[in-house]
Each structure stands twice: as structure tokens, then as C-alpha cells.
Design an enzyme around this catalytic site. Sequence first.
Site: not given
Length: 165
Positions: A17, A41, A90, A128
Site C-alpha cells: 500500500h 465486516k 498486483r 493484508s
Amino acid sequence: MKRAIYPGSFDPVTFGHLDIIKRASKIVDELVVGVLNNKSKTPLFNVQNRVKMLEKAVEDLDNVKVMAFEGLLVDFADEIDAHLIIRGVRAFSDFEYELQMAQTNSVLNNKVETVFLTTSLELSYLSSSTVREAAAHGADISSFVPEYVASQVYNKMNIKEKHNE
Ligand code: PNS
């Protein structure tokens, strides 16, 4: 003034990030890192802690600020008068989801454009969720996140820091 938003969950912020934040901050006038407070969440860190960790990580970048948001990203973009959304990609596997999100956002608000930055090669494996998983098993995560973030992750998980053992 070109203000962009770099949105995400950042649970926790990784070197991947931070690579995107540094590079994006060089191509816009102001970059707002938008930290999603997703009430459906249960993240490892609450939104205040995620914002705090990011603020520390970007303290040397003058044109970057960190804000929490809730609800639709395009509404937050409107609120802060940002017309550019930055996302890091990515690998090809990221692309389908990113394309869908960019196109949905563009239909919801056609004033907002999404720009993709490719993650630097040496960081393209990082996420993450893998950082959380590695830490949960007591692994050394110092190659993945800044030191103070690693400490917070271990504290949160009640894990003794691997590199201090
Ligand atoms: O770091 P992440 O989890 O990949 O980030 C995803 C994020 C926060 C960018 C995305 O879930 C988001 O924008 N959520 C807010 C709700 C929204 O606007 N969704 C897109 C259109 S339905």
C-alpha cells in the site's frame, strides 16, 4: 487542483500500500487515503486504529492525508471533491474484480475516473490478509509492514514478537 483518493481496507497497511501511496502522491496534487469503515465486516483493527497507523506511515508525505469513510466510495469522492480513484493492481487475478469495481463506480458517478497503478514487482505478492495469517502463526512480518504496525498486529493477536524471541 487534482485531488485523488486511494481507497481500501488497510487491515493493516502494508509496504505494498505504501508503495502505491508514495508513487500516487507524486502524480497528483493531493492524495486522500480513504479507509473504509465497513460495518458488515469484522476487521482486525477498527477504523480509528487503521487511520492512525496510516497517518504515522505517511507523516513525511506533505500532500497525503488519511480519512475514514462509510458507504459508497463515489459518494465520498464527491464529498471531498476528488475525481480520481487510484487502485493498485498486483497480478492478473486482481484485475477482474478491479475492472468490475471501476466500471460500477463509473456508472454510479461518471465524473469519477479510476486509474490503476501496478504494484512494484518485489511487493506484488503482499496482501493484508496474508500478513494477518502469517502473524497469527507467529511469523516475522517485518518484511511486510512497518515496525510499529507489526507490533500492533502482534499485540492485537496476543502474540510474542517473533524477532524479539
Ligand atoms: O482494500 P480493499 O478491501 O480491496 O478495498 C475495497 C474498497 C474499500 C475500495 C471497496 O470495497 C469500496 O470501495 N467499498 C465501498 C463501497 C463501494 O463503493 N463499493 C463499490 C461499488 S458497489
